[in-house]
Design a protein around this motif. Sequence first.
Motif, PDB file in Angstrom:
ATOM      1  N   HIS A   1       0.823  -1.208   0.000  1.00 19.22           N
ATOM      2  CA  HIS A   1       0.000   0.000   0.000  1.00 19.22           C
ATOM      3  C   HIS A   1       0.859   1.261   0.000  1.00 19.22           C
ATOM      4  CE1 HIS A   1      -3.747  -2.232   0.822  1.00 19.22           C
ATOM      5  NE2 HIS A   1      -2.972  -3.010   1.556  1.00 19.22           N
TER       6      HIS A   1
ATOM      7  N   SER B   1      -3.881   4.495  -0.800  1.00 16.02           N
ATOM      8  CA  SER B   1      -4.843   3.830   0.082  1.00 16.02           C
ATOM      9  C   SER B   1      -5.298   4.805   1.158  1.00 16.02           C
ATOM     10  CB  SER B   1      -4.207   2.610   0.754  1.00 16.02           C
ATOM     11  OG  SER B   1      -4.002   1.572  -0.173  1.00 16.02           O
TER      12      SER B   1
ATOM     13  N   ASP C   1      -3.401  -1.006  -3.660  1.00 19.90           N
ATOM     14  CA  ASP C   1      -4.063   0.010  -2.841  1.00 19.90           C
ATOM     15  C   ASP C   1      -5.553  -0.283  -2.706  1.00 19.90           C
ATOM     16  OD1 ASP C   1      -2.083   1.900  -1.943  1.00 19.90           O
ATOM     17  OD2 ASP C   1      -1.753   2.403  -4.044  1.00 19.90           O
ATOM     18  N   HIS C   2      -6.114   0.139  -1.571  1.00 18.19           N
ATOM     19  CA  HIS C   2      -7.505  -0.162  -1.252  1.00 18.19           C
ATOM     20  C   HIS C   2      -8.459   0.416  -2.296  1.00 18.19           C
ATOM     21  CE1 HIS C   2      -6.820  -1.963   2.651  1.00 18.19           C
ATOM     22  NE2 HIS C   2      -6.030  -0.955   2.996  1.00 18.19           N
TER      23      HIS C   2
ATOM     24  N   TYR D   1     -10.730   4.996  -3.840  1.00 11.01           N
ATOM     25  CA  TYR D   1      -9.391   4.816  -4.393  1.00 11.01           C
ATOM     26  C   TYR D   1      -8.761   6.161  -4.740  1.00 11.01           C
ATOM     27  CZ  TYR D   1      -5.655   2.633  -7.129  1.00 11.01           C
ATOM     28  OH  TYR D   1      -4.439   2.221  -7.591  1.00 11.01           O
TER      29      TYR D   1
END
Length: 639
Positions: A67, A71, A115-116, A120
Amino acid sequence: MSKRYRFSATLISTIGGIACSCAAYAQVQDTLPSKDDVAERFTSDHFSPYAGRNFPTQPLWGDTHLHTEVSVDAGTMTRLSQEDAFRFARGHEVTTTHGLQAKLSRPLDWLVISDHAEMYGLMPQLLGGDQNVLSTPQGKAWYDALTSNDSDLVFATAMEIVASLSGDEPPIDNPRAIKDAWQNYTALADHYNEPGVFTALIGYEWTSEGGDNIHRNVIFRDGAAMANQVLPFSQFDSKNPEKLWAHLADYEDRTGGDVLAIPHNGNLSNGRLFSVSNFDGTPLTEENARLRARFEPVIETTQIKGDSEAHPFLSPDDEFADFDTWDASNLNGTEAKTQDMLQYEYSREAYKTGLMLEEQLGINPYKVGQIGSTDAHTGMAAVEEENFFGKHSGVEPEPNRWEHLVIEAPDPEFSIYGWKQASGGYAAVWAAENTREAIFDALERREVYGTTGSRILVRFFGGWDFAEEDALSRLPADIGYAKGVPMGSDLPNNPSDGAPNFLIAALKDPYSGNLDRVQVVKGWLNADGTRGEKVYDVAWGGDRAPGADGKLPSVGNTVDVENATWTNTIGAPELITYWQDPDFDPSQRAFYYVRVIEIPTPRWTAYEAKRFNVQMDSNVPMTTTERAYTSPIWYTPEG
C-alpha cells in the motif's frame, strides 16, 4: 569408448590466436575425437543440458500486497507514492515519510501495488486540493481539518477517515475522482513494466468488514487498456466475496481478460476466511465453491500481521507451529478469538477442509497454493530482518518503536504493539521469464511458494517413479518435470501399487542462515470424515538422528543477541532428498507440502536493540527461524 580426450596447453594457445609448431599441431590432431566418436558419446541432439528446456527455470521474487499514499488508511500517515513503491522494489533508494534513506539489499523481480479500492486515490487528491474531491461537502470538511495545523484535529480527522471505511456508504461518492486515480496508476504500472527485467502487475485490494480479515487482493494479467474497462470493486459495491467473484467473472466475460483474487492471512478473520459456509451463513454451495476455486488459486499464508500456516492448538505435535502467532482477536480487536474459530483460519486446516468439501461437493475450493507478502502500508516492500520498516509509517525505525502502538483496539488487551510485527514475507513464482503473463500464469497454476522474508530456493516434485539416486542430480528440475509434477499440482493416477514419492531440493538464501531441515507436511481425510496430519523430517543439516520419539534434535543456536550476529557453523547450505510416504493409504484423499526451516538468526528486534542501544522487555523475541512454505501436491483416489 576407450580413448581419453584432453586439451593441451598448445591447443589452448592456438584457440587463443597464438601460433604453435606444426609438430605440436599434428600431435593435437591425433587426440581430437572423430565424428563417429562424438556420435557414440552423445546420443541426444544437443550437448548443453540447458538447451531445449521448456519448463520454468527462474524463481522470481515479489510482493502481491503493498500500500501507498493512494490507500485511504495508509495515506493518513505515509507520503510515499505509487511511483516511489515501484522504484524502491526495482532497487532504487527512496526517502521514507520520516526522512530516512531506504533501499533493498537486492531488487525484487515483480510487484503488485494493491491500494484499497474504497475511495481509491482519495488521500493524495484530498491533500492536493483536487476539485473533484473538494466539490463534495465531506471532502471540503476533511480538507479544512487536515490543513488546519491543529495536530489534535488532524489526528482525529485521520482516524475518522479510516473509520469511514467500515460504513455501508462511501462518505465521498465521486466515481470521476476514482477513475482518474485508477487510470493514473494503471498507466504508471505499464510504464514501470519492463518485460525480462521487472514486472509491474496491476491490482488493488477489496476490503470486506474491516474487523474480520476476509480481504482479497485482485490481480490482472492484463495491461492498462484492459484493466481500465473497470473500476476497483470495493466493499461499497458489496461486502460479500461471492459478489466480488461474480464481478471478476463479468470482467473476464466482457473483455476476454484474465484476473484472480488472493485471500489475505486468515489468522485475523475470526474463523471466516476458510469456513464451510456461504457469506450469509448458509452451507457452502457447489456453485460458490466452484467460483472460489476458479478465481482464488493462491492464498497469502504469511505477512507482517503474523503467520497463518499452522497453530499449536490445531497441531500440538508440530514443534514449529507456534511462529509469529497473532491469535487474540480479529483484525481491529473488536471481537475476542475463541478456539473453535482457529480451524477456519490456518492454511493447513484449510487444506484438510478442502478435502472434506471435495468429498461432499465434488469440488475443492481450498486447492490453493501458498505465498507470502508484506501488507506494508509504507510504500516499501522491505521485510528483511535488518531492513524492516514496519507495518505503517507510524512505526518507522526509531529507538522505541518496539513499544509503539501499531493497531489500537477498543480493549487494550487486544492492541498490537511494535515488537509483535512479523518481518515478512515474500512470494516466489517459478516462471520461464519475467513477464506479466508468466508470473500470472505461475500464480494461476499454483507453482509458487512463500517465505517469511528470506529468499530460500525450493523445488518440490511428486510422482510415482522417483528413486533415491535422483537426489544426486545437480539439476533436480530436469528429473522432476520428466518424472513427476511440480508444487501446486495433482498427482497423476498411480500406475502401480506403490506409494507416491517426492524429489525435494532447497538452497539457502546467501544473505541469510543455513538450513536446519526440510519437512513434508501431510494431511488426509479418513473414511469416517475425520482428518489427520503428520509432519515428517526428511532432510537436515548436521550430524543428527531422530530420537526414540521420532523427533529430530534441535540444530542449535549461534545467535549473539547483543551484537545481532550469528554464524553459519550449523545447519547446511543446501538439502536435496528423495522421500516416499511410509504411511500411504490409497483410499484416502491427501495433500503434501514442504516446509523449509532455517537455523536461528537475529530477529528485527535484535537489530533494533543493537542499533539504538535499547533494552526491550523480556517477552520480546530476539531470534527467528525464517522458513518457506511450498504449494501442496494433492492425491485423489481413483474412481
